[in-house]
Design a protein around this motif. Structure first.
Motif, PDB file in Angstrom:
ATOM      1  N   ALA A  19       0.622  -1.327  -0.084  1.00 34.84           N
ATOM      2  CA  ALA A  19      -0.042  -0.672  -0.484  1.00 34.84           C
ATOM      3  C   ALA A  19       0.955   1.208  -0.609  1.00 34.84           C
ATOM      4  O   ALA A  19       0.456   2.189  -0.701  1.00 34.84           O
ATOM      5  CB  ALA A  19      -0.604   0.218   1.453  1.00 34.84           C
ATOM      6  N   LEU A  20       1.741   0.963   0.658  1.00 34.32           N
ATOM      7  CA  LEU A  20       2.733   2.800   0.896  1.00 34.32           C
ATOM      8  C   LEU A  20       4.210   2.270  -0.579  1.00 34.32           C
ATOM      9  O   LEU A  20       3.411   3.624  -0.668  1.00 34.32           O
ATOM     10  CB  LEU A  20       3.433   2.765   1.813  1.00 34.32           C
ATOM     11  CG  LEU A  20       4.672   2.739   1.941  1.00 34.32           C
ATOM     12  CD1 LEU A  20       4.200   4.578   2.279  1.00 34.32           C
ATOM     13  CD2 LEU A  20       5.901   2.785   3.271  1.00 34.32           C
ATOM     14  N   MET A  21       4.361   1.823  -1.378  1.00 32.77           N
ATOM     15  CA  MET A  21       4.303   1.722  -2.318  1.00 32.77           C
ATOM     16  C   MET A  21       3.614   2.063  -3.467  1.00 32.77           C
ATOM     17  O   MET A  21       3.756   3.022  -4.521  1.00 32.77           O
ATOM     18  CB  MET A  21       5.328   0.088  -3.001  1.00 32.77           C
ATOM     19  CG  MET A  21       6.394  -0.338  -2.064  1.00 32.77           C
ATOM     20  SD  MET A  21       6.270  -1.912  -2.258  1.00 32.77           S
ATOM     21  CE  MET A  21       7.363  -2.107  -4.015  1.00 32.77           C
ATOM     22  N   PHE A  28      10.655   4.201  14.239  1.00 35.61           N
ATOM     23  CA  PHE A  28      10.353   3.534  13.226  1.00 35.61           C
ATOM     24  C   PHE A  28       8.546   3.531  12.690  1.00 35.61           C
ATOM     25  O   PHE A  28       8.220   3.865  11.698  1.00 35.61           O
ATOM     26  CB  PHE A  28      10.451   2.194  13.280  1.00 35.61           C
ATOM     27  CG  PHE A  28       9.719   0.704  12.507  1.00 35.61           C
ATOM     28  CD1 PHE A  28      10.720   0.578  10.481  1.00 35.61           C
ATOM     29  CD2 PHE A  28       8.201   0.069  12.433  1.00 35.61           C
ATOM     30  CE1 PHE A  28      10.143  -0.280  10.316  1.00 35.61           C
ATOM     31  CE2 PHE A  28       8.062  -0.611  11.213  1.00 35.61           C
ATOM     32  CZ  PHE A  28       8.309  -0.933  10.511  1.00 35.61           C
ATOM     33  N   GLY A  29       7.925   4.183  13.769  1.00 35.00           N
ATOM     34  CA  GLY A  29       6.181   4.073  12.966  1.00 35.00           C
ATOM     35  C   GLY A  29       6.357   5.416  12.291  1.00 35.00           C
ATOM     36  O   GLY A  29       5.602   5.229  11.921  1.00 35.00           O
ATOM     37  N   PHE A  30       7.023   6.040  13.418  1.00 29.83           N
ATOM     38  CA  PHE A  30       6.857   7.990  13.142  1.00 29.83           C
ATOM     39  C   PHE A  30       7.970   7.731  11.660  1.00 29.83           C
ATOM     40  O   PHE A  30       7.422   8.748  10.796  1.00 29.83           O
ATOM     41  CB  PHE A  30       7.569   9.124  13.665  1.00 29.83           C
ATOM     42  CG  PHE A  30       7.505  10.061  12.874  1.00 29.83           C
ATOM     43  CD1 PHE A  30       6.481  11.258  13.233  1.00 29.83           C
ATOM     44  CD2 PHE A  30       8.147  10.905  12.174  1.00 29.83           C
ATOM     45  CE1 PHE A  30       6.424  12.120  12.560  1.00 29.83           C
ATOM     46  CE2 PHE A  30       9.070  12.126  11.760  1.00 29.83           C
ATOM     47  CZ  PHE A  30       7.596  12.474  11.239  1.00 29.83           C
ATOM     48  N   SER A  31       8.503   7.153  10.913  1.00 32.53           N
ATOM     49  CA  SER A  31       9.077   6.758   9.665  1.00 32.53           C
ATOM     50  C   SER A  31       8.434   6.610   8.401  1.00 32.53           C
ATOM     51  O   SER A  31       8.143   7.667   7.281  1.00 32.53           O
ATOM     52  CB  SER A  31      10.266   6.124   9.738  1.00 32.53           C
ATOM     53  OG  SER A  31       9.893   4.196   9.604  1.00 32.53           O
ATOM     54  N   ILE A  32       6.889   5.539   9.086  1.00 29.30           N
ATOM     55  CA  ILE A  32       6.510   5.407   8.199  1.00 29.30           C
ATOM     56  C   ILE A  32       4.859   6.999   7.607  1.00 29.30           C
ATOM     57  O   ILE A  32       4.626   7.325   6.996  1.00 29.30           O
ATOM     58  CB  ILE A  32       5.696   4.544   8.179  1.00 29.30           C
ATOM     59  CG1 ILE A  32       5.996   3.260   8.339  1.00 29.30           C
ATOM     60  CG2 ILE A  32       4.418   4.339   7.323  1.00 29.30           C
ATOM     61  CD1 ILE A  32       5.945   1.441   9.335  1.00 29.30           C
ATOM     62  N   VAL A  33       4.716   7.652   8.967  1.00 27.64           N
ATOM     63  CA  VAL A  33       3.876   8.385   8.469  1.00 27.64           C
ATOM     64  C   VAL A  33       4.793   9.826   8.458  1.00 27.64           C
ATOM     65  O   VAL A  33       3.800  10.657   7.324  1.00 27.64           O
ATOM     66  CB  VAL A  33       3.883   8.961  10.350  1.00 27.64           C
ATOM     67  CG1 VAL A  33       2.594  10.500  10.151  1.00 27.64           C
ATOM     68  CG2 VAL A  33       2.792   8.054  11.041  1.00 27.64           C
ATOM     69  N   TYR A  34       5.497   9.665   8.458  1.00 32.24           N
ATOM     70  CA  TYR A  34       6.593  11.083   7.282  1.00 32.24           C
ATOM     71  C   TYR A  34       6.376  10.400   6.401  1.00 32.24           C
ATOM     72  O   TYR A  34       6.715  11.920   5.490  1.00 32.24           O
ATOM     73  CB  TYR A  34       8.370  10.538   8.237  1.00 32.24           C
ATOM     74  CG  TYR A  34       9.149  10.817   7.761  1.00 32.24           C
ATOM     75  CD1 TYR A  34       9.718  13.039   7.934  1.00 32.24           C
ATOM     76  CD2 TYR A  34       9.526  10.967   6.588  1.00 32.24           C
ATOM     77  CE1 TYR A  34      10.560  13.832   6.937  1.00 32.24           C
ATOM     78  CE2 TYR A  34      10.917  11.800   6.014  1.00 32.24           C
ATOM     79  CZ  TYR A  34      10.857  12.711   6.120  1.00 32.24           C
ATOM     80  OH  TYR A  34      11.855  14.094   5.117  1.00 32.24           O
ATOM     81  N   MET A  89       4.969   9.120   4.050  1.00 36.25           N
ATOM     82  CA  MET A  89       3.589   9.676   3.429  1.00 36.25           C
ATOM     83  C   MET A  89       2.971  11.039   3.578  1.00 36.25           C
ATOM     84  O   MET A  89       2.787  11.322   2.432  1.00 36.25           O
ATOM     85  CB  MET A  89       2.353   8.498   4.629  1.00 36.25           C
ATOM     86  CG  MET A  89       2.354   7.278   3.545  1.00 36.25           C
ATOM     87  SD  MET A  89       1.240   6.506   4.722  1.00 36.25           S
ATOM     88  CE  MET A  89      -0.057   6.735   4.030  1.00 36.25           C
ATOM     89  N   ALA A  90       3.163  11.674   4.590  1.00 36.66           N
ATOM     90  CA  ALA A  90       3.047  12.695   4.746  1.00 36.66           C
ATOM     91  C   ALA A  90       3.792  13.401   3.454  1.00 36.66           C
ATOM     92  O   ALA A  90       3.034  15.194   3.198  1.00 36.66           O
ATOM     93  CB  ALA A  90       3.616  13.668   6.558  1.00 36.66           C
ATOM     94  N   LEU A  91       5.277  13.667   3.669  1.00 37.89           N
ATOM     95  CA  LEU A  91       6.193  14.358   2.908  1.00 37.89           C
ATOM     96  C   LEU A  91       5.708  14.197   1.533  1.00 37.89           C
ATOM     97  O   LEU A  91       5.361  15.128   0.708  1.00 37.89           O
ATOM     98  CB  LEU A  91       7.749  13.733   2.757  1.00 37.89           C
ATOM     99  CG  LEU A  91       8.520  14.478   2.173  1.00 37.89           C
ATOM    100  CD1 LEU A  91       8.989  15.305   2.820  1.00 37.89           C
ATOM    101  CD2 LEU A  91       9.536  13.591   1.979  1.00 37.89           C
TER     102      LEU A  91
END
Length: 317
Positions: free
Chosen positions: A39-41, A288-294, A296-298
């Protein structure tokens, strides 16, 4: 109790049992594709597609292109499960995956991976464009075989080198629209490529003992916890610098710059905190969790910056 149901002894209850088993079976197949990662990809590929044609909706790329990329990524994930099934069974984080638990047989998972890959690449080649298909094929080989079979077990720089495959989706999306590789697409690639090491090394710190137990040379195993934390901070600083390049090259404007600086400042805080508070065992997973949010937000801010003038144009007359 056998995992395979005999429906002949009691047809009524047997049919129910078979149905329940089928539902569980498809859940196992779904998990085999690593849906969260895919999904992220696909999201980053979608951003690449929309940035390649601001103001025009590239429907073919958004539908067939994303589906093809998702199927190929799911195939690569399934191959990763197959290759790692023995070490997955020995790690707490992965012991519940379909292959270690026996939810799926190796033969079935192999067939599933092959069908997904063939379907995805064929769709991209014949219905999108050949270049997208070839680049996607290269990414699949890079992750499923070069990284999983070789790099992961050969060097503590595995995630740095292997991160190139995971950074490809925005380029794939861009190429699905334009049929060519653009320097701006390569900037998106560079952002994800630089993001991958601090993202994954935070998880590797948290799971250091598990990686050591299965002889996977992740950086915290080979070079220690503190060295890895310094590397996370170094790569985070590098990442923040790289994320300023879309503004510096004119690819994006002030909306993106403000968002990138704000998100980068927060990520830098995590890099500093990992060094300053080594006894806080919750910080690596928080990072690690914030990196995913980071990420997607970027990418969302990149998209907002590009489409804000299109959105505002009718309102401003």
């Amino acid at each position: 109790m056998s995992r395979y149901i005999d429906a002949t002894s009691n047809p009524a209850t047997g049919a129910t049992a078979v149905l329940q088993h089928a539902v569980q079976h498809w859940r196992d197949y779904y998990e085999l594709t690593k849906p969260g990662v895919v999904a992220l990809m696909v999201f980053t590929a979608l951003v690449g597609e929309l940035l390649a044609s601001p103001g025009a909706i590239p429907w073919t790329a958004l539908t067939l292109g994303n589906l093809g990329i998702a199927l190929a990524a799911g195939s690569a994930a399934a191959i990763n499960h197959l290759v790692d099934r023995r070490i997955d069974a020995r790690m707490k984080r992965t012991e519940g995956r379909p292959l270690p638990t026996g939810g799926l047989r190796t033969r079935d998972a192999s067939l599933f991976a092959g069908v997904l890959g063939l379907a995805g690449l064929s769709m991209l080649y014949f219905l999108v464009n050949p270049l997208t298909a070839w680049l996607t094929f290269g990414s699949l080989i890079g992750y499923a075989f070069i990284y999983t079979l070789f790099l992961k077990r050969a060097t503590p720089q595995n995630i740095v080198i292997g991160g190139a495959a995971g950074a490809a989706p925005p380029v794939l999306g861009w190429v699905a629209v334009t049929g060519s590789i653009d320097p701006h697409a390569l900037l998106l690639f560079l952002i994800i490529f630089t993001w991958t090491p601090p993202h994954f090394w935070a998880l590797a710190i948290h799971r250091r003992e598990e990686y050591a137990s299965v002889n996977i040379p992740m950086l915290p195993v080979t070079h220690g916890d503190r060295f890895t934390r310094w590397q996370i901070l170094f790569y985070t600083v590098l990442l923040v610098g790289v994320t300023l390049m879309p503004f510096a090259t004119g690819m994006s404007g002030w909306v993106y710059l403000v968002g990138a600086v704000g998100l980068g400042a927060r990520y830098l805080w995590f890099g500093y905190a990992l060094l300053a508070r080594p006894d806080d065992r919750s910080l690596p997973m928080k990072s690690f969790g914030f990196s995913i949010v980071y990420l997607m937000a970027l990418f969302a801010v990149l998209l907002l910056d590009a489409y804000l003038p299109v959105i505002l144009a009718p309102l401003l007359g």
